[in-house]
Design a protein around this motif. Structure first.
Motif, PDB file in Angstrom:
ATOM      1  N   MET A 169     -11.462 110.375 135.625  1.00 40.32           N
ATOM      2  CA  MET A 169     -11.539 110.353 134.163  1.00 40.32           C
ATOM      3  C   MET A 169     -10.796 111.569 133.600  1.00 40.32           C
ATOM      4  O   MET A 169     -10.517 112.521 134.318  1.00 40.32           O
ATOM      5  CB  MET A 169     -12.985 110.321 133.711  1.00 40.32           C
ATOM      6  N   ASP A 170     -10.487 111.499 132.310  1.00 41.48           N
ATOM      7  CA  ASP A 170      -9.650 112.553 131.751  1.00 41.48           C
ATOM      8  C   ASP A 170     -10.436 113.470 130.820  1.00 41.48           C
ATOM      9  O   ASP A 170      -9.930 113.944 129.819  1.00 41.48           O
ATOM     10  CB  ASP A 170      -8.443 111.943 131.027  1.00 41.48           C
ATOM     11  N   VAL A 171     -11.697 113.700 131.158  1.00 38.88           N
ATOM     12  CA  VAL A 171     -12.495 114.587 130.320  1.00 38.88           C
ATOM     13  C   VAL A 171     -13.287 115.529 131.215  1.00 38.88           C
ATOM     14  O   VAL A 171     -13.665 115.159 132.329  1.00 38.88           O
ATOM     15  CB  VAL A 171     -13.434 113.770 129.397  1.00 38.88           C
ATOM     16  N   ASP A 172     -13.478 116.749 130.731  1.00 42.12           N
ATOM     17  CA  ASP A 172     -14.284 117.728 131.459  1.00 42.12           C
ATOM     18  C   ASP A 172     -15.753 117.446 131.128  1.00 42.12           C
ATOM     19  O   ASP A 172     -16.150 117.498 129.975  1.00 42.12           O
ATOM     20  CB  ASP A 172     -13.881 119.135 131.008  1.00 42.12           C
ATOM     21  N   ILE A 173     -16.555 117.128 132.136  1.00 42.67           N
ATOM     22  CA  ILE A 173     -17.947 116.727 131.873  1.00 42.67           C
ATOM     23  C   ILE A 173     -18.921 117.901 131.926  1.00 42.67           C
ATOM     24  O   ILE A 173     -20.128 117.709 131.794  1.00 42.67           O
ATOM     25  CB  ILE A 173     -18.413 115.624 132.852  1.00 42.67           C
ATOM     26  N   LYS A 174     -18.405 119.100 132.093  1.00 43.74           N
ATOM     27  CA  LYS A 174     -19.298 120.267 132.150  1.00 43.74           C
ATOM     28  C   LYS A 174     -20.165 120.342 130.883  1.00 43.74           C
ATOM     29  O   LYS A 174     -19.642 120.307 129.769  1.00 43.74           O
ATOM     30  CB  LYS A 174     -18.463 121.539 132.301  1.00 43.74           C
ATOM     31  N   GLY A 175     -21.464 120.416 131.068  1.00 44.99           N
ATOM     32  CA  GLY A 175     -22.381 120.519 129.941  1.00 44.99           C
ATOM     33  C   GLY A 175     -22.629 119.211 129.194  1.00 44.99           C
ATOM     34  O   GLY A 175     -23.305 119.192 128.174  1.00 44.99           O
ATOM     35  N   LYS A 176     -22.092 118.117 129.704  1.00 45.40           N
ATOM     36  CA  LYS A 176     -22.238 116.811 129.031  1.00 45.40           C
ATOM     37  C   LYS A 176     -23.288 115.952 129.735  1.00 45.40           C
ATOM     38  O   LYS A 176     -23.631 116.192 130.889  1.00 45.40           O
ATOM     39  CB  LYS A 176     -20.900 116.051 129.057  1.00 45.40           C
ATOM     40  N   HIS A 177     -23.738 114.940 129.004  1.00 50.41           N
ATOM     41  CA  HIS A 177     -24.714 114.004 129.574  1.00 50.41           C
ATOM     42  C   HIS A 177     -23.978 112.782 130.111  1.00 50.41           C
ATOM     43  O   HIS A 177     -23.365 112.039 129.344  1.00 50.41           O
ATOM     44  CB  HIS A 177     -25.740 113.605 128.521  1.00 50.41           C
ATOM     45  N   VAL A 178     -24.041 112.648 131.424  1.00 56.97           N
ATOM     46  CA  VAL A 178     -23.227 111.635 132.090  1.00 56.97           C
ATOM     47  C   VAL A 178     -24.108 110.546 132.713  1.00 56.97           C
ATOM     48  O   VAL A 178     -25.102 110.839 133.371  1.00 56.97           O
ATOM     49  CB  VAL A 178     -22.358 112.292 133.195  1.00 56.97           C
ATOM     50  N   ILE A 179     -23.731 109.305 132.465  1.00 53.69           N
ATOM     51  CA  ILE A 179     -24.387 108.173 133.134  1.00 53.69           C
ATOM     52  C   ILE A 179     -23.312 107.377 133.865  1.00 53.69           C
ATOM     53  O   ILE A 179     -22.341 106.927 133.260  1.00 53.69           O
ATOM     54  CB  ILE A 179     -25.110 107.237 132.134  1.00 53.69           C
ATOM     55  N   VAL A 180     -23.492 107.246 135.167  1.00 47.34           N
ATOM     56  CA  VAL A 180     -22.556 106.466 135.978  1.00 47.34           C
ATOM     57  C   VAL A 180     -23.079 105.029 136.056  1.00 47.34           C
ATOM     58  O   VAL A 180     -24.248 104.806 136.386  1.00 47.34           O
ATOM     59  CB  VAL A 180     -22.438 107.063 137.400  1.00 47.34           C
ATOM     60  N   GLU A 225     -19.419 114.521 143.876  1.00 49.47           N
ATOM     61  CA  GLU A 225     -18.213 114.976 143.189  1.00 49.47           C
ATOM     62  C   GLU A 225     -18.525 115.276 141.712  1.00 49.47           C
ATOM     63  O   GLU A 225     -18.174 116.336 141.189  1.00 49.47           O
ATOM     64  CB  GLU A 225     -17.126 113.901 143.333  1.00 49.47           C
ATOM     65  N   LEU A 226     -19.225 114.368 141.054  1.00 55.07           N
ATOM     66  CA  LEU A 226     -19.519 114.549 139.623  1.00 55.07           C
ATOM     67  C   LEU A 226     -20.497 115.694 139.412  1.00 55.07           C
ATOM     68  O   LEU A 226     -20.367 116.469 138.462  1.00 55.07           O
ATOM     69  CB  LEU A 226     -20.057 113.254 139.021  1.00 55.07           C
ATOM     70  N   SER A 227     -21.446 115.799 140.295  1.00 49.89           N
ATOM     71  CA  SER A 227     -22.436 116.858 140.180  1.00 49.89           C
ATOM     72  C   SER A 227     -21.790 118.245 140.298  1.00 49.89           C
ATOM     73  O   SER A 227     -22.200 119.202 139.632  1.00 49.89           O
ATOM     74  CB  SER A 227     -23.504 116.602 141.241  1.00 49.89           C
ATOM     75  N   SER A 228     -20.739 118.339 141.107  1.00 49.13           N
ATOM     76  CA  SER A 228     -20.041 119.627 141.270  1.00 49.13           C
ATOM     77  C   SER A 228     -19.313 120.043 139.996  1.00 49.13           C
ATOM     78  O   SER A 228     -18.918 121.194 139.833  1.00 49.13           O
ATOM     79  CB  SER A 228     -19.046 119.554 142.435  1.00 49.13           C
ATOM     80  N   ARG A 229     -19.152 119.110 139.066  1.00 47.20           N
ATOM     81  CA  ARG A 229     -18.482 119.432 137.797  1.00 47.20           C
ATOM     82  C   ARG A 229     -19.466 119.936 136.740  1.00 47.20           C
ATOM     83  O   ARG A 229     -19.105 120.097 135.573  1.00 47.20           O
ATOM     84  CB  ARG A 229     -17.729 118.193 137.279  1.00 47.20           C
ATOM     85  N   GLU A 230     -20.707 120.124 137.153  1.00 47.92           N
ATOM     86  CA  GLU A 230     -21.762 120.736 136.331  1.00 47.92           C
ATOM     87  C   GLU A 230     -22.048 120.051 134.986  1.00 47.92           C
ATOM     88  O   GLU A 230     -22.007 120.694 133.935  1.00 47.92           O
ATOM     89  CB  GLU A 230     -21.445 122.218 136.104  1.00 47.92           C
TER      90      GLU A 230
END
Ligand code: IMP
Ligand code: MG
Length: 175
Positions: free
Chosen positions: A87-98, A115-120
């Motif tokens: 994806m083309d967005v920095d997910i740091k500090g965001k609420h992510v649902i896969v 992988e996603l978890s490592s992006r905090e």
């Protein structure tokens, strides 16, 4: 066997799918009230599920897409997964649902969630349309799965057999 003679038995009807997905959307809307969600669709299989789900989430949803490939049956069991599209967005500090179509062995998601978890991200959850717990080789559990199914190969509603049958509006089993 020609296409026209292929018989597909319905396992989960379109109505059942839509009803369960609507319930999940309502649940997510309540839990994430006031917070923007980054909803990550795992291509290609999850595209129908993600679109249906997104329509039932009230509030701000940003749609993102990722695609993984595994190396086929022998290598999937060793857990080797390739990221083909990020994806083309920095997910740091965001609420992510896969949003994933199906959890089978769990290899793909085990890789992806790490992988996603490592992006905090501020939070990270996994929802799936189908769960086949009988085939699990990796310890991974969805935060929410719409349907638990037996160990059968299913098609439709985004899921394919050799790239076919994704467009069926229900989940079926090839006879
Ligand atoms: P896993 O890494 O073994 O959990 O497999 C995940 C991927 O395998 C899913 O995202 C699907 O693309 C595919 N898959 C697993 N089971 C099925 C099935 O019954 N029908 C179609 N695709 C499947
Ligand atoms: Mg998939």
């Amino acid at each position: 066997m020609s296409d026209s003679s292929t018989k597909i038995n319905v396992m989960i009807s379109q109505e059942e799918l839509e009803e369960k997905i609507a319930q999940l959307g309502a649940k997510i809307s309540r839990e994430y009230e006031g917070r923007e969600i980054i909803l990550v669709c795992i291509l290609k299989g999850s595209v129908f599920f993600t679109c249906s789900l997104a329509k039932h989430i009230e509030g701000d949803v940003r749609l993102e897409f990722m695609r993984c490939s595994s190396y086929g049956d022998e290598d999937t069991s060793s857990g080797r997964v390739n990221l083909l599209l990020d994806m083309d967005v920095d997910i740091k500090g965001k609420h992510v649902i896969v949003a994933e179509d199906i959890i089978d062995t769990g290899n793909t998601l085990s890789y992806l969630m790490k992988e996603l978890s490592s992006r905090e991200p501020a939070s990270l959850k996994l929802v799936c349309l189908l769960d086949k717990p009988g085939r699990r080789t990796v310890n991974i559990k969805a935060d929410y799965s719409c349907f638990t199914i037996p160990d059968k190969f299913v098609v439709g509603y985004g899921l394919d057999y050799a790239q076919k049958y994704r467009n069926l509006p229900y989940i079926g089993v090839i006879e």
